[in-house]
Scaffold this motif. Sequence first.
Motif, PDB file in Angstrom:
ATOM      1  N   SER A 288     -23.354   6.825  25.023  1.00 51.30           N
ATOM      2  CA  SER A 288     -22.733   5.492  25.306  1.00 51.30           C
ATOM      3  C   SER A 288     -22.174   4.642  26.320  1.00 51.30           C
ATOM      4  CB  SER A 288     -22.117   5.004  23.784  1.00 51.30           C
ATOM      5  OG  SER A 288     -22.797   5.538  22.576  1.00 51.30           O
ATOM      6  N   MET A 289     -21.107   5.404  26.823  1.00 50.47           N
ATOM      7  CA  MET A 289     -20.318   4.971  27.960  1.00 50.47           C
ATOM      8  C   MET A 289     -21.175   4.960  29.021  1.00 50.47           C
ATOM      9  SD  MET A 289     -17.536   4.325  26.865  1.00 50.47           S
ATOM     10  CE  MET A 289     -16.131   4.864  25.423  1.00 50.47           C
ATOM     11  N   GLU A 290     -22.129   5.869  29.284  1.00 49.05           N
ATOM     12  CA  GLU A 290     -22.808   6.053  30.341  1.00 49.05           C
ATOM     13  C   GLU A 290     -23.855   4.730  30.422  1.00 49.05           C
ATOM     14  OE1 GLU A 290     -23.917   7.658  34.041  1.00 49.05           O
ATOM     15  OE2 GLU A 290     -22.134   7.832  33.031  1.00 49.05           O
ATOM     16  N   ALA A 291     -24.276   4.529  28.967  1.00 49.70           N
ATOM     17  CA  ALA A 291     -25.280   3.428  29.075  1.00 49.70           C
ATOM     18  C   ALA A 291     -24.692   2.053  29.468  1.00 49.70           C
ATOM     19  CB  ALA A 291     -25.913   3.527  27.585  1.00 49.70           C
ATOM     20  N   ILE A 292     -23.256   2.015  29.145  1.00 47.07           N
ATOM     21  CA  ILE A 292     -22.636   0.765  29.429  1.00 47.07           C
ATOM     22  C   ILE A 292     -22.632   0.493  31.010  1.00 47.07           C
ATOM     23  CG2 ILE A 292     -20.466  -0.537  29.161  1.00 47.07           C
ATOM     24  CD1 ILE A 292     -20.286   0.432  26.438  1.00 47.07           C
ATOM     25  N   ARG A 293     -22.277   1.727  31.590  1.00 48.83           N
ATOM     26  CA  ARG A 293     -22.056   1.871  32.802  1.00 48.83           C
ATOM     27  C   ARG A 293     -23.573   1.439  33.615  1.00 48.83           C
ATOM     28  NH1 ARG A 293     -23.094   4.815  37.582  1.00 48.83           N
ATOM     29  NH2 ARG A 293     -24.119   6.449  36.477  1.00 48.83           N
ATOM     30  N   PHE A 294     -24.756   1.737  33.079  1.00 43.72           N
ATOM     31  CA  PHE A 294     -25.940   1.096  33.719  1.00 43.72           C
ATOM     32  C   PHE A 294     -26.116  -0.251  33.633  1.00 43.72           C
ATOM     33  CE2 PHE A 294     -27.189   5.690  33.859  1.00 43.72           C
ATOM     34  CZ  PHE A 294     -27.904   5.795  35.233  1.00 43.72           C
ATOM     35  N   ILE A 295     -25.653  -0.741  32.382  1.00 44.76           N
ATOM     36  CA  ILE A 295     -25.694  -2.257  32.044  1.00 44.76           C
ATOM     37  C   ILE A 295     -24.842  -2.956  33.162  1.00 44.76           C
ATOM     38  CG2 ILE A 295     -25.328  -4.277  30.253  1.00 44.76           C
ATOM     39  CD1 ILE A 295     -25.813  -2.242  27.985  1.00 44.76           C
ATOM     40  N   ARG A 296     -23.743  -2.446  33.177  1.00 43.04           N
ATOM     41  CA  ARG A 296     -22.857  -3.091  34.404  1.00 43.04           C
ATOM     42  C   ARG A 296     -23.705  -2.960  35.858  1.00 43.04           C
ATOM     43  NH1 ARG A 296     -16.859  -1.166  35.646  1.00 43.04           N
ATOM     44  NH2 ARG A 296     -16.294  -2.963  37.282  1.00 43.04           N
ATOM     45  N   ARG A 297     -24.311  -2.115  36.117  1.00 45.87           N
ATOM     46  CA  ARG A 297     -25.144  -1.873  37.168  1.00 45.87           C
ATOM     47  C   ARG A 297     -26.307  -3.008  37.264  1.00 45.87           C
ATOM     48  NH1 ARG A 297     -27.946   3.614  39.000  1.00 45.87           N
ATOM     49  NH2 ARG A 297     -29.183   2.837  40.743  1.00 45.87           N
ATOM     50  N   CYS A 298     -26.729  -3.325  36.123  1.00 44.75           N
ATOM     51  CA  CYS A 298     -27.684  -4.117  35.994  1.00 44.75           C
ATOM     52  C   CYS A 298     -27.251  -5.620  36.345  1.00 44.75           C
ATOM     53  CB  CYS A 298     -28.338  -4.395  34.443  1.00 44.75           C
ATOM     54  SG  CYS A 298     -29.520  -2.725  34.194  1.00 44.75           S
ATOM     55  N   ALA A 299     -26.072  -5.868  35.990  1.00 45.02           N
ATOM     56  CA  ALA A 299     -25.534  -7.263  36.151  1.00 45.02           C
ATOM     57  C   ALA A 299     -25.472  -7.275  37.941  1.00 45.02           C
ATOM     58  CB  ALA A 299     -24.057  -7.229  35.735  1.00 45.02           C
ATOM     59  N   LYS A 300     -24.828  -6.173  38.681  1.00 38.51           N
ATOM     60  CA  LYS A 300     -24.738  -6.308  39.746  1.00 38.51           C
ATOM     61  C   LYS A 300     -26.229  -6.416  40.545  1.00 38.51           C
ATOM     62  CE  LYS A 300     -22.641  -4.022  43.896  1.00 38.51           C
ATOM     63  NZ  LYS A 300     -23.892  -4.150  44.701  1.00 38.51           N
ATOM     64  N   TYR A 301     -27.252  -5.941  39.968  1.00 36.80           N
ATOM     65  CA  TYR A 301     -28.536  -6.100  40.423  1.00 36.80           C
ATOM     66  C   TYR A 301     -29.082  -7.629  40.391  1.00 36.80           C
ATOM     67  CZ  TYR A 301     -33.680  -5.397  40.925  1.00 36.80           C
ATOM     68  OH  TYR A 301     -34.926  -5.671  41.503  1.00 36.80           O
ATOM     69  N   VAL A 302     -28.739  -8.151  39.184  1.00 33.75           N
ATOM     70  CA  VAL A 302     -29.155  -9.501  39.155  1.00 33.75           C
ATOM     71  C   VAL A 302     -28.298 -10.329  40.351  1.00 33.75           C
ATOM     72  CG1 VAL A 302     -28.993 -11.618  37.683  1.00 33.75           C
ATOM     73  CG2 VAL A 302     -29.461  -9.209  36.648  1.00 33.75           C
TER      74      VAL A 302
ATOM     75  N   CYS B 209     -33.086  -1.352  25.981  1.00 32.44           N
ATOM     76  CA  CYS B 209     -32.969   0.149  25.964  1.00 32.44           C
ATOM     77  C   CYS B 209     -31.887   0.795  26.014  1.00 32.44           C
ATOM     78  CB  CYS B 209     -33.930   0.714  26.842  1.00 32.44           C
ATOM     79  SG  CYS B 209     -34.066   2.652  26.739  1.00 32.44           S
ATOM     80  N   LEU B 210     -30.939   0.237  27.039  1.00 30.24           N
ATOM     81  CA  LEU B 210     -29.661   0.825  27.455  1.00 30.24           C
ATOM     82  C   LEU B 210     -28.651   0.565  26.245  1.00 30.24           C
ATOM     83  CD1 LEU B 210     -29.381  -0.129  31.148  1.00 30.24           C
ATOM     84  CD2 LEU B 210     -29.567   2.079  30.062  1.00 30.24           C
ATOM     85  N   SER B 211     -28.791  -0.685  25.545  1.00 30.98           N
ATOM     86  CA  SER B 211     -27.971  -1.233  24.530  1.00 30.98           C
ATOM     87  C   SER B 211     -28.385  -0.191  23.383  1.00 30.98           C
ATOM     88  CB  SER B 211     -28.572  -2.632  24.334  1.00 30.98           C
ATOM     89  OG  SER B 211     -27.609  -3.031  22.954  1.00 30.98           O
ATOM     90  N   GLU B 212     -29.365   0.276  23.088  1.00 33.58           N
ATOM     91  CA  GLU B 212     -29.601   1.066  21.962  1.00 33.58           C
ATOM     92  C   GLU B 212     -28.943   2.233  22.135  1.00 33.58           C
ATOM     93  OE1 GLU B 212     -31.061   0.286  19.044  1.00 33.58           O
ATOM     94  OE2 GLU B 212     -31.019  -1.701  19.678  1.00 33.58           O
ATOM     95  N   PHE B 213     -29.268   2.947  23.479  1.00 32.70           N
ATOM     96  CA  PHE B 213     -28.706   4.008  23.559  1.00 32.70           C
ATOM     97  C   PHE B 213     -26.960   3.910  23.538  1.00 32.70           C
ATOM     98  CE2 PHE B 213     -32.130   5.516  26.483  1.00 32.70           C
ATOM     99  CZ  PHE B 213     -32.288   6.509  25.768  1.00 32.70           C
ATOM    100  N   ALA B 214     -26.589   2.867  24.010  1.00 25.82           N
ATOM    101  CA  ALA B 214     -25.165   2.588  23.598  1.00 25.82           C
ATOM    102  C   ALA B 214     -24.464   2.683  22.142  1.00 25.82           C
ATOM    103  CB  ALA B 214     -24.633   1.247  24.618  1.00 25.82           C
ATOM    104  N   CYS B 215     -25.445   2.166  21.335  1.00 27.42           N
ATOM    105  CA  CYS B 215     -25.167   2.045  20.194  1.00 27.42           C
ATOM    106  C   CYS B 215     -25.352   3.061  19.072  1.00 27.42           C
ATOM    107  CB  CYS B 215     -26.185   0.696  19.375  1.00 27.42           C
ATOM    108  SG  CYS B 215     -25.575  -0.938  20.216  1.00 27.42           S
ATOM    109  N   ASN B 216     -25.778   4.201  19.614  1.00 28.14           N
ATOM    110  CA  ASN B 216     -25.977   5.667  19.072  1.00 28.14           C
ATOM    111  C   ASN B 216     -24.702   6.225  18.860  1.00 28.14           C
ATOM    112  OD1 ASN B 216     -26.636   7.968  18.115  1.00 28.14           O
ATOM    113  ND2 ASN B 216     -28.474   8.311  19.143  1.00 28.14           N
ATOM    114  N   ALA B 217     -24.171   6.145  17.621  1.00 28.37           N
ATOM    115  CA  ALA B 217     -22.746   6.582  17.323  1.00 28.37           C
ATOM    116  C   ALA B 217     -22.671   8.290  17.626  1.00 28.37           C
ATOM    117  CB  ALA B 217     -22.210   6.279  15.903  1.00 28.37           C
TER     118      ALA B 217
END
Length: 392
Positions: A42-56, A28-36
């Motif tokens: 998009s930048m905020e969505a990438i920040r959340f994906i980075r947060r996901c990595a820390k969560y893992v 879902c975050l990836s799709e938000f990031a790909c919305n031109a």
Amino acid sequence: ELAFQTTASIFDQYFSAIGDSFQDAVKCLSEFACNAAFPDTSMEAIRFIRRCAKYVADNPEHFSGDDDTNQEPIWVKGWFPVLFDLSCIIIRCKLDVRTRALTVMFEIMKTYGHTYKESWWKDLFQIVFRIFDYMKLTEQNYEQFRQQRKEWMTTTCNHALYAVIDVFTQHYTILAPLLTDLLNLIQWCVKQDNEQLARSGMNCLEQLVIGTGHQFREDCWAVIIDTITQVYASTLPAELRNWKPSSEILDQVSVHSDASSDYIDNTQISVSRQDRALFQHLQIGCLVQTEIIQTIDNIVFFPANSAKEDAHIDPFEFQSESQSEGMFRYLSTAQLFQIVECLFESHKFAKGFNMDIDQRNILWKYGFKGKTLPNLQKRKKYRLRLCVDTTA
């Protein structure tokens, strides 16, 4: 905007409750990031994906459970979705967004890569290679994607190549089996008729060998030397010695020989689009040939030592102390002579070209390489000096 705000509030308040929906959440975050249409989102969505990595990384126990694959659940359900979706953003998005995604992707590798198993790294590098594979696919429609390819290679490919080398050097012990694949990627970058990418490819090869060469086995060195000789052979600008203007161009010059001098000046140097592309290819080939020699020098003797020699000693005077630095001591006699053969062939080509004044005049007249006669004199001397250093 409202949809992303709702998603963001869920991540902020109920992240730990996502559970088995983690992969869907990352997608879902990836799709938000790909919305031109919404670059800030998009930048905020990438920040959340980075947060996901820390969560893992912080909560591996949340990714345990039965899995039908041979991979561990934390890789399949945690790390793989995060890294794969970042690669999708890199491939699909515009420059600023994909650059940010690329940066975050490699930051995650550098930060948490020490926890990855060897089998995970193999899967991960397949994800990384997808970034370059996207441009390989556009080769089938080169004219349609010409400008897009040029921008992609100058920016994303260039950035990604340095990042790959950085990660590979940092985790070489685990990634050593992927050395051949990485060298093939470097060769592909060097051959793309893109000056910046070609230069970066040779710089990355140098960085890779200087950073990890002390850990190479004999077979690894053999692959490295073969790569250097293959790059030399594939980029040698052999057409410099025999290029001639087409009959159509000669006919134009002949027809307008009685025209005004301004018109003659314009027609005499005009060449076809195909010839202009060939000239660009040959100029990049000349650049790569010089970069190869510089790379060999820096690998064998180290950059600082080579620069010191060039500045303070006679170019044909060999200093035995230089053998104690660089990768010289790791190379076998056969490999050193393989390098010397490559250098000598390059020297012979440069010497032959410089002696062919008529051919150099033809190339200059039709617009090859600027306002002076094409000249490989500096490269000729450099190659000969390096031959002497390597064999002494």
